[in-house]
Design a protein around this motif. Structure first.
Motif, short mmCIF file in Angstrom:
data_model
loop_
_atom_site.label_atom_id
_atom_site.label_comp_id
_atom_site.label_asym_id
_atom_site.label_seq_id
_atom_site.Cartn_x
_atom_site.Cartn_y
_atom_site.Cartn_z
N PHE A 184 0.79 -1.23 0.00
CA PHE A 184 0.00 0.00 0.00
C PHE A 184 0.82 1.29 0.00
O PHE A 184 0.33 2.33 -0.39
CB PHE A 184 -0.92 0.03 1.23
N GLN A 185 2.07 1.23 0.46
CA GLN A 185 2.79 2.49 0.68
C GLN A 185 3.88 2.76 -0.34
O GLN A 185 3.97 3.87 -0.86
CB GLN A 185 3.42 2.50 2.09
N ASN A 186 4.71 1.80 -0.63
CA ASN A 186 5.90 2.06 -1.43
C ASN A 186 5.59 2.01 -2.92
O ASN A 186 6.18 1.25 -3.69
CB ASN A 186 6.99 1.04 -1.08
N ASN A 187 4.63 2.85 -3.35
CA ASN A 187 4.19 2.86 -4.74
C ASN A 187 4.82 4.03 -5.50
O ASN A 187 5.00 5.11 -4.95
CB ASN A 187 2.66 2.97 -4.83
N GLY A 188 5.13 3.79 -6.76
CA GLY A 188 5.65 4.87 -7.59
C GLY A 188 4.62 5.96 -7.79
O GLY A 188 3.41 5.72 -7.74
N SER A 189 5.09 7.19 -8.02
CA SER A 189 4.18 8.32 -8.17
C SER A 189 4.70 9.29 -9.21
O SER A 189 5.90 9.55 -9.31
CB SER A 189 4.02 9.05 -6.82
N VAL A 190 3.76 9.83 -10.00
CA VAL A 190 4.10 10.89 -10.96
C VAL A 190 3.64 12.24 -10.45
O VAL A 190 3.74 13.24 -11.15
CB VAL A 190 3.44 10.61 -12.33
N SER A 191 3.15 12.29 -9.22
CA SER A 191 2.58 13.52 -8.68
C SER A 191 3.66 14.57 -8.46
O SER A 191 4.85 14.27 -8.32
CB SER A 191 1.89 13.23 -7.34
N GLN A 192 3.22 15.82 -8.40
CA GLN A 192 4.16 16.91 -8.14
C GLN A 192 4.76 16.80 -6.74
O GLN A 192 5.90 17.21 -6.52
CB GLN A 192 3.45 18.25 -8.30
N SER A 193 4.00 16.23 -5.80
CA SER A 193 4.55 16.06 -4.45
C SER A 193 5.72 15.09 -4.47
O SER A 193 6.61 15.15 -3.62
CB SER A 193 3.47 15.56 -3.49
N GLY A 194 5.73 14.17 -5.46
CA GLY A 194 6.84 13.25 -5.60
C GLY A 194 8.11 13.92 -6.10
O GLY A 194 9.18 13.31 -6.09
N ASP A 195 7.99 15.19 -6.53
CA ASP A 195 9.17 15.93 -6.98
C ASP A 195 10.06 16.34 -5.82
O ASP A 195 11.22 16.72 -6.02
CB ASP A 195 8.75 17.17 -7.77
N ALA A 196 9.50 16.34 -4.59
CA ALA A 196 10.35 16.57 -3.43
C ALA A 196 11.43 15.50 -3.42
O ALA A 196 11.16 14.33 -3.74
CB ALA A 196 9.53 16.52 -2.15
N GLY A 197 12.65 15.87 -3.08
CA GLY A 197 13.74 14.91 -3.27
C GLY A 197 14.70 14.83 -2.11
O GLY A 197 14.63 15.59 -1.14
N VAL A 198 15.63 13.88 -2.23
CA VAL A 198 16.72 13.70 -1.28
C VAL A 198 18.01 13.61 -2.09
O VAL A 198 18.11 12.81 -3.03
CB VAL A 198 16.54 12.44 -0.43
N ASN A 199 18.96 14.47 -1.75
CA ASN A 199 20.25 14.51 -2.45
C ASN A 199 20.08 14.72 -3.95
O ASN A 199 20.78 14.12 -4.77
CB ASN A 199 21.06 13.24 -2.17
N GLY A 200 19.10 15.56 -4.30
CA GLY A 200 18.89 15.91 -5.69
C GLY A 200 18.11 14.91 -6.51
O GLY A 200 17.90 15.11 -7.71
#
Length: 534
Positions: A184-200
Protein backbone atom coordinates in the motif's frame (compact mmCIF):
# COMPACT_ATOMS: atom_id res chain seq x y z
CA UNK A 1 25.91 -90.55 35.08
CA UNK A 2 23.59 -90.42 38.02
CA UNK A 3 20.68 -87.94 37.81
CA UNK A 4 19.12 -86.95 41.05
CA UNK A 5 15.40 -86.65 41.43
CA UNK A 6 15.69 -82.97 42.33
CA UNK A 7 17.76 -82.19 39.25
CA UNK A 8 15.35 -84.03 37.00
CA UNK A 9 12.44 -82.09 38.40
CA UNK A 10 14.31 -78.76 38.07
CA UNK A 11 15.11 -79.40 34.43
CA UNK A 12 11.48 -80.15 33.70
CA UNK A 13 10.37 -77.09 35.64
CA UNK A 14 12.81 -74.84 33.75
CA UNK A 15 11.57 -76.17 30.43
CA UNK A 16 7.98 -75.54 31.41
CA UNK A 17 8.76 -72.03 32.64
CA UNK A 18 10.64 -71.24 29.40
CA UNK A 19 7.64 -72.31 27.39
CA UNK A 20 5.39 -70.18 29.59
CA UNK A 21 7.68 -67.15 29.07
CA UNK A 22 7.68 -67.64 25.29
CA UNK A 23 3.92 -68.04 25.27
CA UNK A 24 3.46 -64.95 27.46
CA UNK A 25 5.66 -62.86 25.15
CA UNK A 26 3.75 -64.00 22.09
CA UNK A 27 0.47 -63.32 23.86
CA UNK A 28 1.67 -59.80 24.76
CA UNK A 29 2.73 -59.22 21.15
CA UNK A 30 -0.73 -60.25 19.99
CA UNK A 31 -2.43 -57.97 22.50
CA UNK A 32 -0.26 -54.91 21.61
CA UNK A 33 0.18 -55.63 17.91
CA UNK A 34 3.87 -54.78 18.27
CA UNK A 35 6.72 -56.90 16.99
CA UNK A 36 9.22 -55.65 19.57
CA UNK A 37 8.00 -55.08 23.10
CA UNK A 38 11.16 -53.41 24.42
CA UNK A 39 14.16 -51.73 22.76
CA UNK A 40 16.26 -54.68 23.93
CA UNK A 41 14.33 -56.97 21.57
CA UNK A 42 15.84 -55.18 18.54
CA UNK A 43 17.88 -52.01 19.31
CA UNK A 44 18.35 -51.11 15.63
CA UNK A 45 14.62 -51.43 14.93
CA UNK A 46 13.79 -49.39 18.04
CA UNK A 47 16.03 -46.55 16.82
CA UNK A 48 14.49 -46.70 13.37
CA UNK A 49 10.98 -46.60 14.87
CA UNK A 50 11.79 -43.49 16.92
CA UNK A 51 13.22 -41.74 13.86
CA UNK A 52 10.18 -42.59 11.77
CA UNK A 53 7.75 -41.49 14.48
CA UNK A 54 9.57 -38.17 14.87
CA UNK A 55 9.58 -37.62 11.11
CA UNK A 56 5.86 -38.37 10.84
CA UNK A 57 5.11 -36.02 13.76
CA UNK A 58 7.13 -33.22 12.15
CA UNK A 59 5.39 -33.74 8.83
CA UNK A 60 2.06 -33.59 10.63
CA UNK A 61 3.10 -30.21 12.03
CA UNK A 62 4.07 -29.11 8.53
CA UNK A 63 0.57 -30.06 7.38
CA UNK A 64 -0.93 -28.02 10.22
CA UNK A 65 1.27 -25.08 9.18
CA UNK A 66 0.05 -25.43 5.61
CA UNK A 67 -3.53 -25.22 6.81
CA UNK A 68 -2.72 -22.14 8.89
CA UNK A 69 -0.87 -20.42 6.04
CA UNK A 70 -3.67 -21.23 3.60
CA UNK A 71 -6.24 -19.67 5.90
CA UNK A 72 -4.20 -16.50 6.34
CA UNK A 73 -3.46 -16.19 2.62
CA UNK A 74 -7.14 -16.63 1.80
CA UNK A 75 -7.91 -13.74 4.16
CA UNK A 76 -5.25 -11.64 2.44
CA UNK A 77 -6.63 -12.53 -0.99
CA UNK A 78 -10.08 -11.33 0.09
CA UNK A 79 -8.56 -8.11 1.48
CA UNK A 80 -6.67 -7.44 -1.75
CA UNK A 81 -9.82 -8.06 -3.79
CA UNK A 82 -11.72 -5.53 -1.66
CA UNK A 83 -8.85 -3.05 -2.04
CA UNK A 84 -9.00 -3.34 -5.82
CA UNK A 85 -12.73 -2.61 -5.79
CA UNK A 86 -12.10 0.47 -3.63
CA UNK A 87 -9.47 1.79 -6.04
CA UNK A 88 -11.62 1.10 -9.10
CA UNK A 89 -14.38 3.18 -7.53
CA UNK A 90 -11.86 5.90 -6.66
CA UNK A 91 -10.81 6.01 -10.32
CA UNK A 92 -14.42 6.41 -11.42
CA UNK A 93 -14.88 9.31 -9.00
CA UNK A 94 -11.63 10.95 -10.13
CA UNK A 95 -12.71 10.83 -13.77
CA UNK A 96 -16.11 12.19 -12.76
CA UNK A 97 -14.46 15.06 -10.87
CA UNK A 98 -12.62 16.13 -14.04
CA UNK A 99 -15.95 16.76 -15.73
CA UNK A 100 -15.94 20.51 -16.44
CA UNK A 101 -19.65 21.22 -15.74
CA UNK A 102 -19.32 20.08 -12.10
CA UNK A 103 -19.86 22.77 -9.50
CA UNK A 104 -17.95 23.18 -6.25
CA UNK A 105 -20.84 21.51 -4.39
CA UNK A 106 -20.74 18.59 -6.81
CA UNK A 107 -17.06 18.09 -6.04
CA UNK A 108 -17.73 18.28 -2.30
CA UNK A 109 -20.26 15.47 -2.71
CA UNK A 110 -17.61 13.40 -4.49
CA UNK A 111 -15.17 14.28 -1.72
CA UNK A 112 -17.45 12.72 0.89
CA UNK A 113 -17.46 9.40 -0.95
CA UNK A 114 -13.68 9.55 -1.45
CA UNK A 115 -13.28 10.05 2.30
CA UNK A 116 -15.39 6.95 2.93
CA UNK A 117 -13.32 4.96 0.44
CA UNK A 118 -10.17 6.08 2.23
CA UNK A 119 -11.49 4.86 5.58
CA UNK A 120 -12.58 1.58 4.02
CA UNK A 121 -9.14 1.05 2.50
CA UNK A 122 -7.42 1.77 5.83
CA UNK A 123 -9.70 -0.78 7.47
CA UNK A 124 -8.80 -3.37 4.83
CA UNK A 125 -5.07 -2.65 5.28
CA UNK A 126 -5.54 -3.29 9.01
CA UNK A 127 -7.37 -6.61 8.49
CA UNK A 128 -6.87 -9.22 11.23
CA UNK A 129 -6.70 -12.99 10.94
CA UNK A 130 -8.53 -15.50 13.15
CA UNK A 131 -5.91 -15.05 15.88
CA UNK A 132 -6.43 -11.29 16.01
CA UNK A 133 -3.13 -10.59 14.23
CA UNK A 134 -2.79 -7.83 11.62
CA UNK A 135 -2.03 -9.63 8.37
CA UNK A 136 -0.14 -6.73 6.74
CA UNK A 137 2.07 -5.92 9.76
CA UNK A 138 4.70 -8.59 9.17
CA UNK A 139 6.61 -9.63 12.28
CA UNK A 140 4.89 -6.90 14.34
CA UNK A 141 1.52 -8.56 13.91
CA UNK A 142 0.18 -7.14 17.15
CA UNK A 143 0.43 -3.57 15.82
CA UNK A 144 -1.97 -2.08 13.21
CA UNK A 145 -0.19 -1.83 9.88
CA UNK A 146 -1.28 1.78 9.28
CA UNK A 147 -2.15 4.64 11.59
CA UNK A 148 -2.50 8.41 11.30
CA UNK A 149 0.66 10.37 12.03
CA UNK A 150 -0.58 13.09 14.42
CA UNK A 151 2.11 15.49 13.19
CA UNK A 152 1.10 15.34 9.53
CA UNK A 153 -2.40 13.89 9.44
CA UNK A 154 -1.13 11.31 6.95
CA UNK A 155 -1.28 7.53 7.23
CA UNK A 156 2.08 5.88 7.88
CA UNK A 157 3.21 2.26 7.99
CA UNK A 158 4.10 1.12 11.51
CA UNK A 159 4.30 -2.66 11.04
CA UNK A 160 7.42 -4.82 10.97
CA UNK A 161 10.14 -5.05 8.36
CA UNK A 162 10.13 -8.82 7.93
CA UNK A 163 7.46 -11.10 6.51
CA UNK A 164 6.29 -13.88 8.79
CA UNK A 165 7.05 -17.34 7.45
CA UNK A 166 5.84 -20.83 8.32
CA UNK A 167 7.79 -24.05 7.83
CA UNK A 168 5.93 -26.35 5.43
CA UNK A 169 8.74 -28.84 4.73
CA UNK A 170 12.17 -29.60 6.23
CA UNK A 171 13.88 -27.17 3.85
CA UNK A 172 10.96 -25.00 2.76
CA UNK A 173 9.20 -21.97 4.21
CA UNK A 174 6.35 -19.85 2.90
CA UNK A 175 5.31 -16.31 3.87
CA UNK A 176 1.81 -16.23 5.36
CA UNK A 177 1.28 -12.58 4.42
CA UNK A 178 2.74 -9.47 2.76
CA UNK A 179 4.09 -6.29 4.28
CA UNK A 180 1.65 -3.42 4.06
CA UNK A 181 4.61 -1.17 3.23
CA UNK A 182 5.15 -3.03 -0.04
CA UNK A 183 1.47 -3.38 -0.92
CA UNK A 184 0.00 0.00 0.00
CA UNK A 185 2.79 2.49 0.68
CA UNK A 186 5.90 2.06 -1.43
CA UNK A 187 4.19 2.86 -4.74
CA UNK A 188 5.65 4.87 -7.59
CA UNK A 189 4.18 8.32 -8.17
CA UNK A 190 4.10 10.89 -10.96
CA UNK A 191 2.58 13.52 -8.68
CA UNK A 192 4.16 16.91 -8.14
CA UNK A 193 4.55 16.06 -4.45
CA UNK A 194 6.84 13.25 -5.60
CA UNK A 195 9.17 15.93 -6.98
CA UNK A 196 10.35 16.57 -3.43
CA UNK A 197 13.74 14.91 -3.27
CA UNK A 198 16.72 13.70 -1.28
CA UNK A 199 20.25 14.51 -2.45
CA UNK A 200 18.89 15.91 -5.69
CA UNK A 201 16.89 12.79 -6.60
CA UNK A 202 13.10 13.01 -6.70
CA UNK A 203 11.35 10.69 -4.26
CA UNK A 204 8.65 9.71 -6.78
CA UNK A 205 6.88 7.59 -4.15
CA UNK A 206 3.68 7.94 -2.19
CA UNK A 207 1.22 5.63 -0.49
CA UNK A 208 -2.21 4.90 -1.90
CA UNK A 209 -3.61 6.57 1.23
CA UNK A 210 -1.74 9.78 0.38
CA UNK A 211 -3.13 9.54 -3.15
CA UNK A 212 -6.72 9.36 -1.90
CA UNK A 213 -6.11 12.09 0.70
CA UNK A 214 -4.66 14.33 -2.01
CA UNK A 215 -7.75 13.75 -4.16
CA UNK A 216 -10.03 14.50 -1.22
CA UNK A 217 -8.20 17.74 -0.42
CA UNK A 218 -8.20 18.83 -4.06
CA UNK A 219 -11.95 18.27 -4.28
CA UNK A 220 -12.22 20.71 -1.38
CA UNK A 221 -9.91 23.19 -3.17
CA UNK A 222 -7.08 22.55 -0.72
CA UNK A 223 -3.60 21.45 -1.66
CA UNK A 224 -0.84 20.20 0.65
CA UNK A 225 2.41 21.84 -0.46
CA UNK A 226 5.31 19.36 -0.03
CA UNK A 227 7.98 20.41 2.42
CA UNK A 228 11.47 18.93 2.76
CA UNK A 229 11.45 15.57 4.58
CA UNK A 230 14.56 13.61 5.46
CA UNK A 231 13.55 10.13 6.65
CA UNK A 232 15.88 7.56 8.18
CA UNK A 233 16.05 4.11 6.63
CA UNK A 234 16.49 2.10 9.85
CA UNK A 235 13.79 0.44 11.99
CA UNK A 236 14.16 2.24 15.34
CA UNK A 237 10.84 1.61 17.06
CA UNK A 238 12.54 0.66 20.32
CA UNK A 239 14.86 3.65 20.58
CA UNK A 240 18.62 3.64 21.17
CA UNK A 241 21.02 3.75 24.11
CA UNK A 242 23.55 6.60 24.10
CA UNK A 243 24.22 6.66 27.85
CA UNK A 244 27.66 5.06 27.39
CA UNK A 245 28.55 6.62 24.03
CA UNK A 246 26.99 10.08 23.49
CA UNK A 247 26.37 11.27 19.95
CA UNK A 248 25.86 14.64 18.27
CA UNK A 249 24.91 16.05 14.88
CA UNK A 250 23.62 19.23 13.25
CA UNK A 251 20.42 19.98 11.37
CA UNK A 252 20.46 22.77 8.81
CA UNK A 253 17.25 24.18 7.40
CA UNK A 254 16.60 26.95 4.93
CA UNK A 255 16.90 29.57 7.68
CA UNK A 256 18.64 28.05 10.72
CA UNK A 257 21.09 25.45 12.02
CA UNK A 258 20.51 23.38 15.16
CA UNK A 259 23.08 21.37 17.16
CA UNK A 260 21.75 18.18 18.74
CA UNK A 261 23.43 16.15 21.52
CA UNK A 262 22.09 12.83 22.82
CA UNK A 263 23.58 11.12 25.88
CA UNK A 264 20.81 9.05 27.51
CA UNK A 265 19.14 5.68 27.14
CA UNK A 266 16.05 6.19 24.97
CA UNK A 267 13.67 3.24 25.22
CA UNK A 268 11.41 4.29 22.36
CA UNK A 269 11.47 6.29 19.16
CA UNK A 270 9.06 8.78 20.73
CA UNK A 271 11.63 9.46 23.45
CA UNK A 272 14.32 10.17 20.84
CA UNK A 273 12.03 12.57 18.95
CA UNK A 274 11.11 14.39 22.15
CA UNK A 275 14.77 14.76 23.16
CA UNK A 276 15.72 16.20 19.76
CA UNK A 277 12.81 18.65 19.59
CA UNK A 278 13.63 19.89 23.09
CA UNK A 279 17.00 21.08 21.75
CA UNK A 280 15.62 22.84 18.66
CA UNK A 281 15.21 26.59 19.06
CA UNK A 282 11.54 27.57 19.52
CA UNK A 283 10.21 29.08 16.32
CA UNK A 284 12.72 27.23 14.14
CA UNK A 285 11.46 25.82 10.86
CA UNK A 286 13.11 22.48 11.72
CA UNK A 287 11.32 19.65 13.50
CA UNK A 288 11.88 15.96 14.29
CA UNK A 289 8.95 13.58 14.11
CA UNK A 290 8.12 9.90 13.94
CA UNK A 291 7.22 8.31 10.62
CA UNK A 292 5.92 4.90 11.62
CA UNK A 293 8.98 3.10 12.99
CA UNK A 294 11.50 5.54 11.54
CA UNK A 295 12.58 9.05 12.45
CA UNK A 296 12.35 11.96 10.04
CA UNK A 297 13.38 15.60 10.05
CA UNK A 298 11.20 18.16 8.29
CA UNK A 299 11.32 21.81 7.40
CA UNK A 300 8.07 23.60 8.17
CA UNK A 301 8.74 25.87 5.20
CA UNK A 302 6.64 24.72 2.25
CA UNK A 303 7.55 24.41 -1.40
CA UNK A 304 10.80 24.28 -3.34
CA UNK A 305 12.47 26.73 -0.94
CA UNK A 306 12.17 24.16 1.85
CA UNK A 307 15.29 22.19 2.78
CA UNK A 308 16.78 20.18 5.64
CA UNK A 309 20.29 18.75 5.91
CA UNK A 310 21.87 16.46 8.51
CA UNK A 311 25.59 16.39 9.28
CA UNK A 312 27.44 14.09 11.66
CA UNK A 313 29.56 15.60 14.43
CA UNK A 314 30.36 12.62 16.65
CA UNK A 315 28.97 9.25 17.64
CA UNK A 316 26.78 6.84 15.72
CA UNK A 317 23.36 8.53 15.48
CA UNK A 318 23.36 8.83 11.68
CA UNK A 319 24.34 5.19 11.20
CA UNK A 320 21.90 3.97 13.86
CA UNK A 321 18.93 5.74 12.30
CA UNK A 322 19.81 5.29 8.63
CA UNK A 323 21.30 8.59 7.44
CA UNK A 324 24.50 9.62 5.69
CA UNK A 325 26.35 12.73 6.73
CA UNK A 326 25.45 15.52 4.32
CA UNK A 327 22.07 14.08 3.31
CA UNK A 328 19.80 16.93 2.22
CA UNK A 329 16.08 16.92 1.44
CA UNK A 330 14.19 19.54 -0.57
CA UNK A 331 10.51 20.35 -0.99
CA UNK A 332 8.56 20.97 -4.19
CA UNK A 333 6.06 23.44 -5.61
CA UNK A 334 2.53 22.60 -6.73
CA UNK A 335 0.69 24.32 -9.51
CA UNK A 336 -0.90 24.16 -12.91
CA UNK A 337 1.63 23.15 -15.57
CA UNK A 338 1.28 24.48 -19.10
CA UNK A 339 3.80 22.92 -21.49
CA UNK A 340 4.09 23.59 -25.19
CA UNK A 341 3.93 20.77 -27.69
CA UNK A 342 6.71 22.07 -29.95
CA UNK A 343 10.45 22.53 -29.44
CA UNK A 344 11.37 26.17 -29.95
CA UNK A 345 14.06 26.73 -32.56
CA UNK A 346 17.03 28.65 -31.20
CA UNK A 347 18.09 31.32 -31.56
CA UNK A 348 14.70 33.03 -31.76
CA UNK A 349 14.14 35.82 -34.28
CA UNK A 350 11.57 38.05 -32.61
CA UNK A 351 13.56 41.25 -33.24
CA UNK A 352 12.26 41.36 -36.80
CA UNK A 353 8.87 39.84 -36.03
CA UNK A 354 7.79 40.65 -32.43
CA UNK A 355 5.36 38.33 -30.64
CA UNK A 356 2.80 39.42 -28.06
CA UNK A 357 0.73 37.15 -25.80
CA UNK A 358 -1.18 37.32 -22.52
CA UNK A 359 -0.61 35.14 -19.45
CA UNK A 360 -3.58 34.89 -17.09
CA UNK A 361 -3.30 33.78 -13.45
CA UNK A 362 -5.94 32.09 -11.22
CA UNK A 363 -6.88 35.48 -9.77
CA UNK A 364 -7.69 36.81 -13.23
CA UNK A 365 -4.64 39.07 -13.28
CA UNK A 366 -3.19 39.42 -16.78
CA UNK A 367 0.38 40.07 -17.87
CA UNK A 368 1.01 41.05 -21.48
CA UNK A 369 4.36 39.71 -22.65
CA UNK A 370 6.14 41.22 -25.64
CA UNK A 371 9.07 39.40 -27.25
CA UNK A 372 11.00 41.79 -29.47
CA UNK A 373 14.56 40.52 -29.33
CA UNK A 374 16.45 37.41 -30.28
CA UNK A 375 17.31 34.75 -27.66
CA UNK A 376 20.27 32.43 -28.04
CA UNK A 377 19.24 30.04 -25.27
CA UNK A 378 16.10 28.85 -23.50
CA UNK A 379 17.44 30.39 -20.30
CA UNK A 380 17.54 33.81 -21.98
CA UNK A 381 14.02 33.41 -23.40
CA UNK A 382 12.63 32.23 -20.04
CA UNK A 383 14.36 35.10 -18.22
CA UNK A 384 12.84 37.65 -20.62
CA UNK A 385 9.32 36.27 -20.10
CA UNK A 386 9.78 35.87 -16.31
CA UNK A 387 10.92 39.47 -15.93
CA UNK A 388 7.80 40.76 -17.68
CA UNK A 389 5.51 38.49 -15.61
CA UNK A 390 7.10 39.71 -12.38
CA UNK A 391 6.88 43.33 -13.48
CA UNK A 392 3.16 42.83 -14.13
CA UNK A 393 2.66 41.41 -10.63
CA UNK A 394 2.24 37.75 -11.63
CA UNK A 395 4.75 36.47 -9.09
CA UNK A 396 2.86 33.17 -8.81
CA UNK A 397 3.68 32.22 -12.43
CA UNK A 398 7.06 30.60 -13.02
CA UNK A 399 8.82 29.87 -16.31
CA UNK A 400 11.15 26.87 -16.42
CA UNK A 401 14.58 28.16 -17.41
CA UNK A 402 15.77 24.95 -19.06
CA UNK A 403 12.74 23.13 -20.46
CA UNK A 404 12.22 23.03 -24.21
CA UNK A 405 9.28 22.85 -25.03
CA UNK A 406 8.78 25.82 -22.75
CA UNK A 407 6.80 25.33 -19.52
CA UNK A 408 4.72 27.78 -17.46
CA UNK A 409 3.80 26.80 -13.92
CA UNK A 410 1.43 28.48 -11.49
CA UNK A 411 2.76 28.30 -7.93
CA UNK A 412 0.11 27.38 -5.37
CA UNK A 413 0.20 28.47 -1.75
CA UNK A 414 -2.27 25.77 -0.77
CA UNK A 415 -5.29 26.92 -2.73
CA UNK A 416 -6.39 26.56 -6.35
CA UNK A 417 -4.06 27.96 -8.99
CA UNK A 418 -3.97 28.03 -12.77
CA UNK A 419 -2.15 29.49 -15.74
CA UNK A 420 -3.60 30.38 -19.13
CA UNK A 421 -2.01 31.71 -22.32
CA UNK A 422 -3.74 33.77 -25.02
CA UNK A 423 -2.58 34.90 -28.42
CA UNK A 424 -2.32 38.63 -29.15
CA UNK A 425 0.00 38.79 -32.14
CA UNK A 426 3.10 37.20 -33.58
CA UNK A 427 4.15 33.56 -33.75
CA UNK A 428 5.24 32.65 -30.21
CA UNK A 429 2.23 30.43 -29.47
CA UNK A 430 2.61 28.48 -32.70
CA UNK A 431 6.40 28.31 -32.26
CA UNK A 432 5.97 26.79 -28.77
CA UNK A 433 2.99 24.60 -29.65
CA UNK A 434 0.29 26.39 -27.64
CA UNK A 435 -3.32 27.03 -28.61
CA UNK A 436 -4.81 30.38 -27.68
CA UNK A 437 -6.89 30.04 -24.53
CA UNK A 438 -5.00 26.92 -23.46
CA UNK A 439 -4.94 26.61 -19.68
CA UNK A 440 -3.77 24.33 -16.90
CA UNK A 441 -5.41 24.16 -13.49
CA UNK A 442 -3.78 22.70 -10.41
CA UNK A 443 -6.89 20.62 -9.76
CA UNK A 444 -6.72 19.05 -13.22
CA UNK A 445 -3.02 18.30 -12.82
CA UNK A 446 -3.63 16.80 -9.38
CA UNK A 447 -6.58 14.68 -10.50
CA UNK A 448 -4.72 13.34 -13.53
CA UNK A 449 -1.73 12.51 -11.34
CA UNK A 450 -4.11 10.71 -8.98
CA UNK A 451 -5.43 8.62 -11.88
CA UNK A 452 -1.92 7.56 -12.83
CA UNK A 453 -0.96 6.82 -9.23
CA UNK A 454 -4.14 4.78 -8.71
CA UNK A 455 -3.15 2.66 -11.72
CA UNK A 456 0.27 2.16 -10.12
CA UNK A 457 -1.39 1.17 -6.83
CA UNK A 458 -3.61 -1.30 -8.69
CA UNK A 459 -0.50 -2.81 -10.27
CA UNK A 460 0.96 -3.22 -6.78
CA UNK A 461 -2.20 -5.01 -5.63
CA UNK A 462 -2.11 -7.23 -8.71
CA UNK A 463 1.49 -8.22 -7.98
CA UNK A 464 0.54 -9.02 -4.39
CA UNK A 465 -2.42 -11.14 -5.53
CA UNK A 466 -0.20 -12.96 -8.01
CA UNK A 467 2.26 -13.71 -5.22
CA UNK A 468 -0.54 -14.91 -2.94
CA UNK A 469 -1.87 -17.19 -5.69
CA UNK A 470 1.59 -18.64 -6.29
CA UNK A 471 2.00 -19.35 -2.58
CA UNK A 472 -1.43 -21.00 -2.36
CA UNK A 473 -0.46 -23.24 -5.29
CA UNK A 474 2.83 -24.05 -3.57
CA UNK A 475 0.92 -24.99 -0.40
CA UNK A 476 -1.33 -27.36 -2.36
CA UNK A 477 1.66 -29.04 -4.00
CA UNK A 478 3.59 -29.34 -0.75
CA UNK A 479 0.54 -30.67 1.08
CA UNK A 480 0.17 -33.47 -1.47
CA UNK A 481 3.88 -34.23 -1.25
CA UNK A 482 3.76 -34.29 2.56
CA UNK A 483 0.72 -36.58 2.53
CA UNK A 484 2.50 -39.09 0.29
CA UNK A 485 5.59 -38.87 2.46
CA UNK A 486 3.52 -39.64 5.57
CA UNK A 487 1.95 -42.66 3.85
CA UNK A 488 5.37 -43.97 2.83
CA UNK A 489 6.81 -43.37 6.29
CA UNK A 490 3.87 -45.06 7.99
CA UNK A 491 4.29 -48.06 5.69
CA UNK A 492 7.95 -48.32 6.64
CA UNK A 493 7.06 -47.87 10.30
CA UNK A 494 4.45 -50.61 10.07
CA UNK A 495 6.95 -53.01 8.52
CA UNK A 496 9.43 -52.17 11.26
CA UNK A 497 7.23 -52.36 14.35
CA UNK A 498 3.89 -53.98 13.54
CA UNK A 499 3.33 -57.65 14.28
CA UNK A 500 2.65 -60.26 11.60
CA UNK A 501 -0.51 -61.64 13.18
CA UNK A 502 -0.71 -64.79 11.02
CA UNK A 503 2.82 -65.80 11.96
CA UNK A 504 2.30 -64.84 15.61
CA UNK A 505 -0.93 -66.84 15.93
CA UNK A 506 0.73 -69.89 14.42
CA UNK A 507 3.65 -69.45 16.77
CA UNK A 508 1.24 -69.00 19.70
CA UNK A 509 -0.49 -72.31 18.90
CA UNK A 510 2.83 -74.11 18.63
CA UNK A 511 4.07 -72.60 21.89
CA UNK A 512 0.79 -73.45 23.60
CA UNK A 513 1.11 -77.08 22.48
CA UNK A 514 4.73 -77.15 23.61
CA UNK A 515 3.73 -75.76 27.00
CA UNK A 516 1.05 -78.40 27.41
CA UNK A 517 3.59 -81.08 26.52
CA UNK A 518 6.05 -79.64 29.01
CA UNK A 519 3.39 -79.60 31.70
CA UNK A 520 2.41 -83.22 31.03
CA UNK A 521 6.05 -84.26 30.96
CA UNK A 522 6.63 -82.50 34.25
CA UNK A 523 3.72 -84.42 35.78
CA UNK A 524 5.13 -87.72 34.56
CA UNK A 525 8.64 -86.92 35.78
CA UNK A 526 7.32 -85.76 39.12
CA UNK A 527 5.66 -89.17 39.64
CA UNK A 528 8.90 -91.08 39.00
CA UNK A 529 9.81 -92.40 42.49
CA UNK A 530 11.05 -95.80 43.82
CA UNK A 531 8.56 -95.48 46.60
CA UNK A 532 5.82 -96.05 44.05
CA UNK A 533 7.15 -99.59 43.49
CA UNK A 534 7.69 -100.62 47.11
Amino acid sequence: MRVSTAFSQQVSLNAMLAQQASLAKTQLQLSTGMKNLTPADDPAAATRVLDLQETIAKTGQFQDNIGTARGRLNIEEAALDTSENVLFRAKELTIQSLNAPLTANDRLAIKQEVDQLLQELVGVANTKNANGEFIFSGDLSGVPAFAVNPDTGRYVYQGGQQQRVLQIAPERQVADGDLGFNVFQNNGSVSQSGDAGVNGVAIDKRSVFDTLQTLSEALGSQFDIPEARLTGSRFTRFGMDYSAAPTSFTLTGDASTESINLSANFTSLDAVVTAINSQITPGSELQAQKNGNRIEFVSLTEGAASSVQITAVSGSFLTDFGFNSGDVATGANLGGVLTGSETINLPTSYSSNPAVFDVVAESGAVATVTLSSNHATMAALAADIQAQLTAAGLTDIEVDTSANPITFKSISTGSASSVQIKQVSGSFLSDAGFVTGQASRLFDVTANDVLTDLDTALDSLLKARTSVGARLKALDDQEAQNSQFVVDSQTTLSVTQDLDFAEAISRFNIQQTALQAAQQTFTRVQNLSLFSFL
